[in-house]
Scaffold this motif. Sequence first.
Motif, PDB file in Angstrom:
ATOM      1  N   CYS A 237      -7.137 -14.101   7.339  1.00  0.00           N
ATOM      2  CA  CYS A 237      -5.908 -14.127   8.220  1.00  0.00           C
ATOM      3  C   CYS A 237      -6.368 -15.274   9.211  1.00  0.00           C
ATOM      4  CB  CYS A 237      -5.604 -12.875   8.838  1.00  0.00           C
ATOM      5  SG  CYS A 237      -3.984 -13.098   9.871  1.00  0.00           S
TER       6      CYS A 237
ATOM      7  N   CYS B 265       2.755  -1.560   3.095  1.00  0.00           N
ATOM      8  CA  CYS B 265       2.461  -2.638   4.270  1.00  0.00           C
ATOM      9  C   CYS B 265       3.583  -3.260   4.850  1.00  0.00           C
ATOM     10  CB  CYS B 265       1.627  -4.041   3.593  1.00  0.00           C
ATOM     11  SG  CYS B 265       2.472  -4.880   2.140  1.00  0.00           S
ATOM     12  N   HIS B 266       4.633  -3.444   3.921  1.00  0.00           N
ATOM     13  CA  HIS B 266       6.045  -3.903   4.823  1.00  0.00           C
ATOM     14  C   HIS B 266       6.432  -2.926   6.006  1.00  0.00           C
ATOM     15  CE1 HIS B 266      10.286  -5.287   5.438  1.00  0.00           C
ATOM     16  NE2 HIS B 266       9.774  -6.371   5.205  1.00  0.00           N
TER      17      HIS B 266
ATOM     18  N   GLN C  72      -3.481  -3.450   0.702  1.00  0.00           N
ATOM     19  CA  GLN C  72      -2.472  -4.083   1.625  1.00  0.00           C
ATOM     20  C   GLN C  72      -1.959  -3.386   2.899  1.00  0.00           C
ATOM     21  OE1 GLN C  72       0.651  -4.182  -1.212  1.00  0.00           O
ATOM     22  NE2 GLN C  72       0.097  -6.154  -2.320  1.00  0.00           N
TER      23      GLN C  72
ATOM     24  N   ASP D 146       6.943 -13.060  -0.466  1.00  0.00           N
ATOM     25  CA  ASP D 146       6.651 -13.994   0.505  1.00  0.00           C
ATOM     26  C   ASP D 146       7.533 -13.735   1.946  1.00  0.00           C
ATOM     27  OD1 ASP D 146       4.684 -16.313  -0.681  1.00  0.00           O
ATOM     28  OD2 ASP D 146       6.477 -15.798  -2.172  1.00  0.00           O
TER      29      ASP D 146
ATOM     30  N   THR E  98      -1.346 -15.419   6.700  1.00  0.00           N
ATOM     31  CA  THR E  98      -2.103 -14.664   5.867  1.00  0.00           C
ATOM     32  C   THR E  98      -1.841 -14.618   4.362  1.00  0.00           C
ATOM     33  OG1 THR E  98      -3.171 -12.424   5.658  1.00  0.00           O
ATOM     34  CG2 THR E  98      -0.661 -12.410   6.128  1.00  0.00           C
ATOM     35  N   HIS E  99      -2.562 -13.958   3.633  1.00  0.00           N
ATOM     36  CA  HIS E  99      -2.561 -13.828   2.003  1.00  0.00           C
ATOM     37  C   HIS E  99      -3.074 -12.626   1.532  1.00  0.00           C
ATOM     38  CE1 HIS E  99      -2.872 -15.915  -2.183  1.00  0.00           C
ATOM     39  NE2 HIS E  99      -2.298 -15.058  -2.133  1.00  0.00           N
ATOM     40  N   PHE E 100      -2.428 -11.611   1.053  1.00  0.00           N
ATOM     41  CA  PHE E 100      -2.698 -10.331   0.805  1.00  0.00           C
ATOM     42  C   PHE E 100      -3.149 -10.156  -0.393  1.00  0.00           C
ATOM     43  CE2 PHE E 100      -0.313  -6.990   4.175  1.00  0.00           C
ATOM     44  CZ  PHE E 100      -1.232  -7.888   5.252  1.00  0.00           C
TER      45      PHE E 100
ATOM     46  N   PHE F 234       2.306 -11.769   0.715  1.00  0.00           N
ATOM     47  CA  PHE F 234       1.782 -10.574   0.810  1.00  0.00           C
ATOM     48  C   PHE F 234       1.856  -9.959  -0.673  1.00  0.00           C
ATOM     49  CE2 PHE F 234       3.713 -11.827   4.609  1.00  0.00           C
ATOM     50  CZ  PHE F 234       2.979 -11.386   5.675  1.00  0.00           C
TER      51      PHE F 234
ATOM     52  N   ALA G 228      -2.478  -4.965   6.804  1.00  0.00           N
ATOM     53  CA  ALA G 228      -1.552  -5.069   7.782  1.00  0.00           C
ATOM     54  C   ALA G 228      -2.001  -4.110   9.091  1.00  0.00           C
ATOM     55  CB  ALA G 228      -0.136  -4.227   7.243  1.00  0.00           C
TER      56      ALA G 228
END
Length: 263
Positions: free
Chosen positions: A117, A177-178, A143, A221, A134-136, A169, A147
Amino acid sequence: MTLDTISVFSLNIRFGLADDGPNAWRFRKAVFPALIEQYPSDFKAFQEVNNFQADDLAAMLPDYDHVGRRTPAPPFWQNNIIFYRRPWQCHHVDHFFLSPTPDIPSRFRKSRWPRQCTLAVFERKGRQVVCVNTHFDFNEEVQADSAAVILDRLDRLELNASTILTGDFNASPESRCHQVFIEGDPEAGTADGRRFRNAFEPPYPATHHGFSGARIGDHIDWILYRGDLRLNCAKVIYHTVDGRYPSDHFPLWAEFHWASSKG
């Protein structure tokens, strides 16, 4: 773009070493100048960027500086780069790994690859904003833990600044994670002002298409935001440039305004 607004462009650029035939980077990069011109923004967040792609993007963005690049980088290294317009000043940069030991190259045990990140604090005309890119990984547990790592690093800033979080993500808005970002941590009693909002609403638009152009995939995304920002508009960029897609993901663009007057 004005001093009263903030705009952001986000895209998983598709790493340039992939064997993508007619969609290889050496062909796709030709569409980026027109795409950049059509969607001007204060910040441009790219994920999965190889160093030679970063060189190409920097040449296309002479009015921008950038953070998030590791030099020298290990083979196959993928950066999460934030380009920012030069009227913005960068005061702080934090690059860390999504793992139990974020300050050293590492990963969660269930993560397929080490994930990273990039976080930076920017200021313009007395306004501060934190940008996170970032890139999960793919595992649901990883995930959610990733977060939590990001929220912890933001808390460490001890800075009451608005925040924009971009990235790939690899998860839909129905994911754990959302939920961590949007609802916060109930046990920690996350205050409303510390919770994120998604720039898009249900039904969430598809963002990954595998160079097909199909709009039937998940919304993996995201552009999330919190603090003294209010959304003006957000869009997924579905069209091609000269018949070619810039990536196997669709780009995202959003514009915000400040909720309160300066001072």
